[in-house]
Structures are given as structure tokens and as C-alpha cells.
Design a protein around this motif. Structure first.
Motif, PDB file in Angstrom:
ATOM      1  N   THR A 102       0.833  -1.206   0.000  1.00 22.51           N
ATOM      2  CA  THR A 102       0.000   0.000   0.000  1.00 22.51           C
ATOM      3  C   THR A 102       0.868   1.256   0.000  1.00 22.51           C
ATOM      4  N   LEU A 103       2.014   1.168   0.648  1.00 20.15           N
ATOM      5  CA  LEU A 103       2.929   2.306   0.669  1.00 20.15           C
ATOM      6  C   LEU A 103       3.492   2.577  -0.727  1.00 20.15           C
ATOM      7  N   LEU A 104       3.828   1.502  -1.445  1.00 19.34           N
ATOM      8  CA  LEU A 104       4.302   1.657  -2.819  1.00 19.34           C
ATOM      9  C   LEU A 104       3.249   2.345  -3.672  1.00 19.34           C
ATOM     10  N   ARG A 105       1.991   1.939  -3.509  1.00 20.94           N
ATOM     11  CA  ARG A 105       0.926   2.548  -4.308  1.00 20.94           C
ATOM     12  C   ARG A 105       0.813   4.041  -3.984  1.00 20.94           C
ATOM     13  N   GLY A 106       0.957   4.398  -2.712  1.00 18.02           N
ATOM     14  CA  GLY A 106       0.907   5.807  -2.348  1.00 18.02           C
ATOM     15  C   GLY A 106       2.058   6.602  -2.934  1.00 18.02           C
ATOM     16  N   VAL A 107       3.254   6.005  -2.939  1.00 13.05           N
ATOM     17  CA  VAL A 107       4.416   6.683  -3.516  1.00 13.05           C
ATOM     18  C   VAL A 107       4.244   6.841  -5.019  1.00 13.05           C
ATOM     19  N   GLN A 108       3.700   5.829  -5.676  1.00 12.43           N
ATOM     20  CA  GLN A 108       3.441   5.949  -7.116  1.00 12.43           C
ATOM     21  C   GLN A 108       2.505   7.118  -7.411  1.00 12.43           C
ATOM     22  N   ALA A 109       1.477   7.278  -6.577  1.00 10.92           N
ATOM     23  CA  ALA A 109       0.516   8.358  -6.793  1.00 10.92           C
ATOM     24  C   ALA A 109       1.160   9.729  -6.651  1.00 10.92           C
ATOM     25  N   ALA A 110       2.210   9.836  -5.827  1.00 10.12           N
ATOM     26  CA  ALA A 110       2.847  11.128  -5.597  1.00 10.12           C
ATOM     27  C   ALA A 110       4.046  11.377  -6.497  1.00 10.12           C
ATOM     28  N   THR A 111       4.435  10.380  -7.300  1.00 14.57           N
ATOM     29  CA  THR A 111       5.647  10.536  -8.107  1.00 14.57           C
ATOM     30  C   THR A 111       5.390  10.270  -9.592  1.00 14.57           C
ATOM     31  N   VAL A 112       5.037   9.032  -9.939  1.00 15.06           N
ATOM     32  CA  VAL A 112       4.959   8.665 -11.358  1.00 15.06           C
ATOM     33  C   VAL A 112       3.580   8.888 -11.963  1.00 15.06           C
ATOM     34  N   LEU A 113       2.580   9.171 -11.171  1.00 15.55           N
ATOM     35  CA  LEU A 113       1.282   9.532 -11.744  1.00 15.55           C
ATOM     36  C   LEU A 113       1.499  10.739 -12.662  1.00 15.55           C
ATOM     37  N   PRO A 114       1.022  10.703 -13.902  1.00 18.60           N
ATOM     38  CA  PRO A 114       1.354  11.769 -14.855  1.00 18.60           C
ATOM     39  C   PRO A 114       1.079  13.177 -14.358  1.00 18.60           C
ATOM     40  N   ILE A 115      -0.001  13.366 -13.619  1.00 20.82           N
ATOM     41  CA  ILE A 115      -0.322  14.717 -13.174  1.00 20.82           C
ATOM     42  C   ILE A 115       0.757  15.244 -12.226  1.00 20.82           C
ATOM     43  N   CYS A 116       1.410  14.340 -11.465  1.00 20.38           N
ATOM     44  CA  CYS A 116       2.497  14.744 -10.568  1.00 20.38           C
ATOM     45  C   CYS A 116       3.815  14.870 -11.323  1.00 20.38           C
ATOM     46  N   ALA A 117       4.105  13.905 -12.195  1.00 21.03           N
ATOM     47  CA  ALA A 117       5.359  13.942 -12.951  1.00 21.03           C
ATOM     48  C   ALA A 117       5.415  15.164 -13.855  1.00 21.03           C
ATOM     49  N   LEU A 118       4.330  15.446 -14.546  1.00 19.99           N
ATOM     50  CA  LEU A 118       4.263  16.611 -15.429  1.00 19.99           C
ATOM     51  C   LEU A 118       4.424  17.904 -14.636  1.00 19.99           C
ATOM     52  N   THR A 119       3.746  17.999 -13.508  1.00 19.20           N
ATOM     53  CA  THR A 119       3.803  19.215 -12.697  1.00 19.20           C
ATOM     54  C   THR A 119       5.209  19.475 -12.198  1.00 19.20           C
ATOM     55  N   LEU A 120       5.889  18.443 -11.691  1.00 19.09           N
ATOM     56  CA  LEU A 120       7.228  18.648 -11.146  1.00 19.09           C
ATOM     57  C   LEU A 120       8.230  18.980 -12.238  1.00 19.09           C
ATOM     58  N   ALA A 121       8.116  18.356 -13.391  1.00 19.61           N
ATOM     59  CA  ALA A 121       9.090  18.569 -14.462  1.00 19.61           C
ATOM     60  C   ALA A 121       8.954  19.935 -15.123  1.00 19.61           C
ATOM     61  N   THR A 122       7.759  20.504 -15.127  1.00 18.30           N
ATOM     62  CA  THR A 122       7.544  21.759 -15.851  1.00 18.30           C
ATOM     63  C   THR A 122       7.309  22.959 -14.949  1.00 18.30           C
ATOM     64  N   GLY A 123       6.778  22.726 -13.753  1.00 16.34           N
ATOM     65  CA  GLY A 123       6.507  23.831 -12.829  1.00 16.34           C
ATOM     66  C   GLY A 123       7.002  23.493 -11.445  1.00 16.34           C
ATOM     67  N   GLY A 124       6.282  22.588 -10.784  1.00 15.93           N
ATOM     68  CA  GLY A 124       6.820  21.919  -9.615  1.00 15.93           C
ATOM     69  C   GLY A 124       6.500  22.451  -8.258  1.00 15.93           C
ATOM     70  N   ASP A 125       5.920  23.644  -8.115  1.00 13.74           N
ATOM     71  CA  ASP A 125       5.786  24.219  -6.779  1.00 13.74           C
ATOM     72  C   ASP A 125       4.815  23.457  -5.890  1.00 13.74           C
ATOM     73  N   ASP A 126       3.881  22.699  -6.467  1.00 13.76           N
ATOM     74  CA  ASP A 126       2.913  21.970  -5.654  1.00 13.76           C
ATOM     75  C   ASP A 126       3.490  20.700  -5.035  1.00 13.76           C
ATOM     76  N   LEU A 127       4.532  20.120  -5.623  1.00 14.62           N
ATOM     77  CA  LEU A 127       4.978  18.805  -5.169  1.00 14.62           C
ATOM     78  C   LEU A 127       5.625  18.808  -3.790  1.00 14.62           C
ATOM     79  N   PRO A 128       6.496  19.770  -3.437  1.00 10.21           N
ATOM     80  CA  PRO A 128       6.994  19.753  -2.051  1.00 10.21           C
ATOM     81  C   PRO A 128       5.896  20.009  -1.032  1.00 10.21           C
ATOM     82  N   VAL A 129       4.881  20.798  -1.405  1.00 11.47           N
ATOM     83  CA  VAL A 129       3.746  21.030  -0.501  1.00 11.47           C
ATOM     84  C   VAL A 129       3.010  19.717  -0.267  1.00 11.47           C
TER      85      VAL A 129
END
Length: 449
Positions: free
Chosen positions: A224-251
């Protein structure tokens, strides 16, 4: 005795059945395959050049992860106990996916930008870096209303910094040295990785069942922890945000860390983590409020509030003392739509559609948003969350409702509720834990709770 809702049990059973299919690999395959299609479509159709550049690189990364999972599934059919198909191997594929779909395009765009390309970053990257420069030079990351009004009309939007003062810290490296690794996205990624790594370490040290030595329980927790980490990292909406803008991910990562501390029954540290998030962006403040209510159910509300409220207030004080009007213009007037220019954040959610299509639509949307807030407040008052799981669920669904009803919002903000709701299953704690043995028991027996 509390009787669980049988429909909730059925929902959990169906989700676990899907999540555990083929040892979790079936859902991994679906995640990476759909993400491959999303990235490819983004590369071809997006009107935002940083997004297109991300899609061109990320599509290859997701495809590699998809092929890796297909190979794991084929190997599992021949050798079900192979280590190459187990949970550690799934973690490795997740790490590969994050490196190739987020970190690689992020580094590439940062290097291109340092070389003179002007289409390799979203506006928020520039805004944060300008805020860091102003913080270094003037002691506040904000421009006052007169200074913004003096800018050319096409540049007034970029004069606003609609974040809390702490966000400017990610722009300080660029203010000191102009090179690719001082791009604010690089430091967003560093902050995100550190917070998530600490959250994983905290949860791995937290028992999840009354039988703390059961390997099956440990495996379920890690899955379940792996699934949570996937949602915060490799999910496209997170990956795209961090690579192009990124301010929401550390929050987001700091909010997940706060919930991990809550699951470990460390209310003071939970308050500090969410307080750090709140010092960066307003999106963390609702999470902080719900965590304080959780703390009250454990007679630790003050310990949570010291960090959750104290850190954002401490971050605001210097900016307030240096230029109160600048702080008010950027943090209050602009987000509420009363600045010199309006935010371009417009996604076709119900709140935006109501505000733009109906007479007095903005008032109607605001009323609906207030009604949703009141409903959540009543829920917190009548049934306050007593577990980290319940806290995460309330935060996730609450933010989902707020994003849907806000008159001005962005599709990318959905990363908050999606990650919070996926993170919730990893936060389960035991209902009761056996008491420690009594050392002086004459008969050698132990006392249990």
C-alpha cells in the motif's frame, strides 16, 4: 462497540482484489500503459511548450516501465516466486519510472533553459525565482501594488507571487548563481524526494497490525505504501507538474509526511511537517486544520497547532513588517480575484462553469464552496477523525470538493486529492496493541491490555 459499514468492507475488498491482482503487477501495468498514452498525447497535442517537451521524454520512460512490468508478468507465470517479480522489484521499476518520466525531463528542460531556451519552464518557475531574488535584496518576496501597476500590462501578472513567503526559499539558489542546477524545479524535486523518503521511513517503522511480526502484514503495508508513492511521483499529473513547474509537489510531500507522523502517533512532528507545507502554499492550510482536529481527539491539539499554525505565522511576519500592502496584495487580493489582473487559472470544473455561464454565477459558485466548507466543518465537529486514515480521507475528499467548486482553479490541483486518497491505506494502525510484559510477574505470565 463500533459496527463497520458492510458496504465499506465490500469496497475495500474490491479495491484489494484489484490492487493485489498478479501480485500488484496488473495495476502497475495499467498505470504505466495509460501514462504512456497520456504522455504521448501531451507531446503531440499540448499547446504549452514545456508540456510537449515533457511528453516527448516521459512517453519513452513510461513505455520502458510498461515493458518492464510485462516482462515481470511473463516471468511470474513461469516462476511465481521469482525475486524479479516481487515487491522490491516493483519498487525498482517505480524508481526507474520516476527517474525517466520526471527527473530526466526536469534536468533536460533546466539545462536547455540555462542555455537560453525561453520555452522550457512554466511561469511559476520564474515567479518563484523572482521571489527569491526580491527576498534576498529587499527582505520580502512580494512587490507592492504600486510597483506592480508600474509594470507594462503584459508583465503585471508575473509581478504577483501568490504563494506564502516560504516558497521564495526555492528561488534563492537562482538568485545566488545562474546555472541549470539552481533552477527552482531542481530544488522542488530535492524537497519532494526528501519529504517522501522520510514519510516512507516513518511508516515502515510503524506497526500495522496487532501481530507486529507477521511478514504478510509487513508485505501488505509495503504494498500500500508503494501505491501511495506511485501516486505522488509517477502519476502523470504529478510527474508533469514537477518537471515543468513543480511548486505543488513539495507542498504535497510535506502533507503526506505530516499524515505519516500522525499514523506513527507523533502529533508534534505532524504539526511541524504540515506547518512547513503551510509556509509554502495555502493548499496545506485545510490539511493543517483537519490535523489539528485529529490532535484534539488525542489530547494533542496544542502540540499539532504549535507547528501547523506557528510556522506559517513565523514565515508571514517578516514580510508583514517589511511591506504589509505588498503581502496583502499578493496573498489575499490576487487569489480572491481583486488584484490588478486576474489569475489565468481556468479549468472546466463545475465552479468555473457556473461562474462563467450563469447570471451572478461567481456568487453562486462561492455560495456552493461555502456550503461545502460548512458541511465539512459539521462533519469534523460531529465525527472528528480519530485516525490518520480518516484524516487523510477527509482532506482528500474535502480538497476534491473545493477544487471542483472554486471559480478559478487548475486541472493540476487534482494531484492533491488523488495522492491523499491513495496514501490513506498506507496509514492504517492497529486497533489495540498488546501491552509489554510485566517483568516481575512471579508465574512468568504476561499481562495484556
Amino acid at each position: 462497540m463500533i459496527v463497520d459499514d458492510p458496504t465499506a468492507h465490500r469496497r475495500r475488498w474490491h479495491w484489494r482484489t484489484l490492487d493485489n491482482a498478479a501480485g500488484g503487477l496488473a495495476l502497475d501495468l495499467g498505470l504505466y500503459a495509460v501514462s504512456t498514452a497520456f504522455a504521448a498525447i501531451t507531446a503531440v497535442t499540448s499547446t504549452l511548450l514545456p508540456h510537449r517537451a515533457w511528453g516527448a521524454v516521459a512517453a519513452v520512460g513510461y513505455l520502458l516501465a510498461t515493458l518492464a512490468v510485462i516482462a515481470q508478468l511473463l516471468l511470474r507465470r513461469r516462476s511465481p516466486t521469482s525475486r524479479l517479480t516481487g515487491l522490491p522489484a516493483r519498487w525498482a521499476v517505480t524508481g526507474l519510472a520516476w527517474a525517466t518520466t520526471t527527473l530526466l525531463p526536469l534536468a533536460w528542460q533546466s539545462i536547455d533553459r540555462a542555455g537560453g531556451r525561453t520555452d522550457r519552464a512554466q511561469e511559476e518557475v520564474l515567479v518563484v525565482e523572482h521571489a527569491g531574488s526580491r527576498l534576498l535584496e529587499h527582505g520580502t518576496p512580494y512587490l507592492g501594488p504600486d510597483a506592480i501597476a508600474a509594470l507594462p500590462p503584459g508583465e503585471q501578472l508575473m509581478g504577483y507571487t501568490p504563494y506564502q513567503p516560504g516558497m521564495a526559499m526555492f528561488g534563492l539558489p537562482r538568485a545566488l548563481l545562474d546555472t541549470w542546477w539552481t533552477d527552482s524545479r531542481v530544488w522542488f524535486a530535492v524537497g519532494t524526494a526528501l519529504a517522501l523518503a522520510l514519510a516512507v521511513a516513518v511508516l515502515r517503522g510503524t506497526p500495522t497490525t496487532t501481530d507486529q511480526t507477521t511478514s504478510a502484514a509487513t508485505h501488505r503495508r509495503d504494498a500500500t505504501l508503494l501505491r501511495g508513492v506511485q501516486a505522488a511521483t509517477v502519476l502523470p499529473i504529478c510527474a508533469l507538474t514537477l518537471a515543468t513547474g513543480g511548486d505543488d509537489l513539495p507542498v504535497l510531500a510535506l502533507c503526506l509526511l505530516a499524515l505519516a507522523f500522525a499514523a506513527a502517533d507523533r502529533p508534534g512532528r505532524a504539526g511541524l511537517a504540515v506547518g512547513l507545507a503551510g509556509a509554502l502554499k495555502l493548499f496545506a492550510w485545510p490539511v493543517a486544520l483537519v490535523l489539528i482536529v485529529w490532535g484534539l481527539t488525542r489530547r494533542a491539539g496544542t502540540r499539532v497547532a504549535v507547528g501547523a499554525i506557528g510556522l506559517p505565522v513565523a514565515a508571514l511576519l517578516p514580510a508583514l513588517l517589511v511591506d504589509r500592502d505588498a503581502l496583502t496584495e499578493n496573498v489575499l487580493r490576487f487569489p480572491l480575484g481583486h488584484g490588478l489582473v486576474t489569475s489565468p487559472a481556468q479549468s472546466p470544473f463545475p465552479g468555473y462553469l457556473i461562474a462563467s455561464a450563469l447570471p451572478a454565477g461567481r456568487l453562486i459558485a462561492a455560495a456552493l464552496l461555502i456550503a461545502a466548507g460548512v458541511a465539512i466543518a459539521v462533519r469534523l465537529a460531529r465525527r472528528p477523525p480519530r485516525t490518520a486514515v480518516a484524516t487523510a480521507l477527509i482532506c482528500g475528499y474535502g480538497l476534491l470538493a473545493a477544487i471542483a467548486l472554486m471559480p478559478t482553479t487548475r486541472f493540476g490541483y487534482l494531484l492533491y486529492p488523488l495522492a491523499l486518497l491513495t496514501w490513506a491505506p498506507a496509514l492504517h494502525r492497529p486497533i489495540d496493541t498488546p501491552a509489554a510484559p510485566v517483568p516481575d510477574e512471579p508465574s512468568g505470565r504476561t499481562t495484556s491490555a
